[in-house]
Design a protein around this motif. Structure first.
Motif, PDB file in Angstrom:
ATOM      1  N   LEU A  15      35.015  31.745  48.525  1.00 40.57           N
ATOM      2  CA  LEU A  15      35.088  33.140  48.052  1.00 40.57           C
ATOM      3  C   LEU A  15      34.537  34.083  49.116  1.00 40.57           C
ATOM      4  N   MET A  16      33.384  33.718  49.714  1.00 37.27           N
ATOM      5  CA  MET A  16      32.735  34.620  50.673  1.00 37.27           C
ATOM      6  C   MET A  16      33.519  34.716  51.982  1.00 37.27           C
ATOM      7  N   ASP A  17      34.349  33.700  52.254  1.00 36.93           N
ATOM      8  CA  ASP A  17      35.165  33.705  53.480  1.00 36.93           C
ATOM      9  C   ASP A  17      36.508  34.403  53.295  1.00 36.93           C
ATOM     10  N   ALA A  18      36.911  34.617  52.040  1.00 40.80           N
ATOM     11  CA  ALA A  18      38.252  35.174  51.791  1.00 40.80           C
ATOM     12  C   ALA A  18      38.334  36.621  52.290  1.00 40.80           C
ATOM     13  N   PRO A  19      39.526  37.055  52.749  1.00 42.85           N
ATOM     14  CA  PRO A  19      39.685  38.452  53.157  1.00 42.85           C
ATOM     15  C   PRO A  19      39.430  39.389  51.972  1.00 42.85           C
ATOM     16  N   SER A  20      38.656  40.434  52.193  1.00 37.71           N
ATOM     17  CA  SER A  20      38.238  41.338  51.116  1.00 37.71           C
ATOM     18  C   SER A  20      39.429  41.911  50.340  1.00 37.71           C
ATOM     19  N   ASP A  21      40.524  42.207  51.072  1.00 31.48           N
ATOM     20  CA  ASP A  21      41.653  42.875  50.390  1.00 31.48           C
ATOM     21  C   ASP A  21      42.455  41.898  49.512  1.00 31.48           C
ATOM     22  N   GLN A  22      42.076  40.603  49.552  1.00 30.39           N
ATOM     23  CA  GLN A  22      42.768  39.619  48.695  1.00 30.39           C
ATOM     24  C   GLN A  22      42.109  39.522  47.318  1.00 30.39           C
ATOM     25  N   LEU A  23      40.957  40.141  47.156  1.00 30.54           N
ATOM     26  CA  LEU A  23      40.181  39.939  45.926  1.00 30.54           C
ATOM     27  C   LEU A  23      40.535  41.005  44.897  1.00 30.54           C
ATOM     28  N   SER A  24      41.151  40.551  43.779  1.00 28.53           N
ATOM     29  CA  SER A  24      41.563  41.508  42.724  1.00 28.53           C
ATOM     30  C   SER A  24      40.470  41.681  41.673  1.00 28.53           C
ATOM     31  N   VAL A  25      39.428  40.873  41.726  1.00 27.92           N
ATOM     32  CA  VAL A  25      38.352  40.927  40.720  1.00 27.92           C
ATOM     33  C   VAL A  25      37.047  41.291  41.408  1.00 27.92           C
ATOM     34  N   ARG A  26      36.426  42.388  40.960  1.00 29.23           N
ATOM     35  CA  ARG A  26      35.125  42.765  41.536  1.00 29.23           C
ATOM     36  C   ARG A  26      34.019  42.810  40.478  1.00 29.23           C
ATOM     37  N   THR A  27      34.350  42.322  39.264  1.00 28.56           N
ATOM     38  CA  THR A  27      33.243  42.031  38.331  1.00 28.56           C
ATOM     39  C   THR A  27      32.820  40.603  38.687  1.00 28.56           C
ATOM     40  N   SER A  28      33.545  39.590  38.132  1.00 27.45           N
ATOM     41  CA  SER A  28      33.181  38.211  38.483  1.00 27.45           C
ATOM     42  C   SER A  28      34.324  37.257  38.135  1.00 27.45           C
ATOM     43  N   TYR A  29      34.648  36.357  39.060  1.00 34.30           N
ATOM     44  CA  TYR A  29      35.762  35.416  38.847  1.00 34.30           C
ATOM     45  C   TYR A  29      35.358  34.291  37.897  1.00 34.30           C
ATOM     46  N   ASN A  30      36.221  34.022  36.898  1.00 34.27           N
ATOM     47  CA  ASN A  30      36.059  32.793  36.099  1.00 34.27           C
ATOM     48  C   ASN A  30      36.214  31.571  37.007  1.00 34.27           C
ATOM     49  N   LEU A  31      35.357  30.591  36.831  1.00 34.82           N
ATOM     50  CA  LEU A  31      35.548  29.280  37.472  1.00 34.82           C
ATOM     51  C   LEU A  31      35.562  28.217  36.385  1.00 34.82           C
ATOM     52  N   ALA A  32      36.445  27.241  36.517  1.00 39.37           N
ATOM     53  CA  ALA A  32      36.460  26.097  35.592  1.00 39.37           C
ATOM     54  C   ALA A  32      36.365  24.819  36.406  1.00 39.37           C
ATOM     55  N   GLY A  33      35.679  23.829  35.876  1.00 44.26           N
ATOM     56  CA  GLY A  33      35.577  22.529  36.541  1.00 44.26           C
ATOM     57  C   GLY A  33      36.038  21.480  35.558  1.00 44.26           C
ATOM     58  N   VAL A  34      35.098  21.061  34.695  1.00 42.08           N
ATOM     59  CA  VAL A  34      35.434  20.055  33.671  1.00 42.08           C
ATOM     60  C   VAL A  34      34.621  20.358  32.419  1.00 42.08           C
ATOM     61  N   SER A  35      35.296  20.346  31.252  1.00 40.29           N
ATOM     62  CA  SER A  35      34.572  20.560  29.975  1.00 40.29           C
ATOM     63  C   SER A  35      34.366  19.213  29.298  1.00 40.29           C
ATOM     64  N   PHE A  36      33.157  18.992  28.789  1.00 39.51           N
ATOM     65  CA  PHE A  36      32.912  17.727  28.075  1.00 39.51           C
ATOM     66  C   PHE A  36      31.779  17.923  27.067  1.00 39.51           C
ATOM     67  N   THR A  37      31.654  16.912  26.173  1.00 46.81           N
ATOM     68  CA  THR A  37      30.588  16.915  25.166  1.00 46.81           C
ATOM     69  C   THR A  37      29.536  15.878  25.562  1.00 46.81           C
TER      70      THR A  37
END
Ligand code: VAH
Length: 316
Positions: free
Chosen positions: A219-241
């Motif tokens: 994220l920190m390396d991405a070009p600034s003009d590529q970022l459409s979200v400036r609140t906060s990006y959702n990230l998902a990995g794995v959901s489990f119980t």
């Protein structure tokens, strides 16, 4: 130079090492309110509520980026609501204000804790209801909006992700509701039974530390003009119980046993979503987690077995 706050914490300590690996030991000044063993590279004591000290360090080290990892997490925050709010918010203002003055780039970790009971629980969208019911969650939802404000009003390059519960062998978590998912592996490797503070069917979004760190760097390396979200990006990995992670551990350690003793953290977990839609991060900056529950479990157990074996050998 990069300055990291909370560098002694669960994510901060791993991120400090990863950034030093990527940019050189002296490219990162690690800071925390108490001293921490983080290997080679500059370390400074910093209470993030002390704005003057932060300014002084930014000038002394010619800082160009701040990764703000210092915070009070969900469970501990509910035990001290006002203190949690003050620390989480006043520290962010100190970071954003010094970033505004020195045109710094900022990383702000938000969390799925920014969501609340009336947020859609499955595949939680990027744009959705954020009415959290923990002080920590309120501070993250507010923090995201302040980050977007400083970006829109002052052009500050602030970037953020909503972390799920983070699981890693490199560090111990502190004061979180997802911490059970780290402690369970330590108990399994030590051959001890595990008392779980959540019900067996509590499904939560989680993310392996290696994926989380890779995501921040990307994220920190991405070009600034590529970022459409400036609140906060959702990230998902794995959901489990807890039941599912237990079954996965028992594939490696059949004798491992667990008991369930839900406490106040059950209500916190029940207020959070169960799975997250992270397509915006995938589209904008090629987010792509690598670890599912099986691979995470194999990696955690092998690293922890190594650590505890080494400790046993040291004891002689
Ligand atoms: C907590 N680990 O439990 C943090 C995180 C989504 C959970 O915010 O408070």
């Amino acid at each position: 130079t990069i300055l990291i706050t909370g560098a002694g914490g669960q994510i901060g300590s791993v991120l400090s090492k990863a950034l030093r690996q990527a940019y050189g030991a002296n490219a990162v000044v690690a800071t925390d309110i108490r001293s921490a063993e983080l290997g080679e590279g500059p370390f400074e004591l910093l209470d993030v509520l002390n704005g003057n000290r932060l300014h002084e360090l930014v000038k002394r080290y010619r800082v160009t980026q701040i990764y703000h990892l210092a915070a009070i997490l969900s469970a501990r925050g509910e035990q001290n609501p006002k203190i949690a709010w003050d620390i989480n918010m006043d520290s962010l203002f100190n970071v954003l204000d010094v970033a505004k003055e020195h045109k710094l780039k900022v990383f702000f970790p938000s969390s799925i804790a920014a969501f609340g009971p009336n947020t859609p629980k499955q595949n939680t969208p990027q744009e959705t209801i954020t009415q959290p019911t923990t002080v920590y969650g309120i501070s993250k939802a507010a923090g995201e909006n302040w980050c977007q404000y400083y970006h829109l009003k002052y052009g500050i390059d602030v970037r953020s992700v909503r972390f799920p519960g983070i699981i890693g062998y490199q560090s111990l978590p502190g004061g979180g509701t997802t911490d059970y998912a780290v402690d369970i592996y330590h108990k399994a490797v030590l051959g001890e039974s595990f008392s779980c503070f959540l019900r067996d069917d509590t499904r939560l979004p989680m993310l392996y530390m290696d994926d989380a760190i890779q995501g921040v760097l990307q994220l920190m390396d991405a070009p600034s003009d590529q970022l459409s979200v400036r609140t906060s990006y959702n990230l998902a990995g794995v959901s489990f119980t807890p039941a599912e992670i237990t079954a996965e551990i028992q594939r490696h350690i059949p004798t491992f046993s667990i008991t369930y003793n839900p406490d106040f953290r059950q209500a916190i977990a029940d207020s959070w979503p169960q799975s997250i839609d992270d397509q915006a991060a995938r589209a904008d900056w090629k987010w792509q987690p690598q670890f599912d529950l099986a691979r995470m479990t194999t990696d955690m157990l092998s690293h922890l077995q190594e650590t505890y074996l080494a400790e046993k050998l040291m004891e002689g």
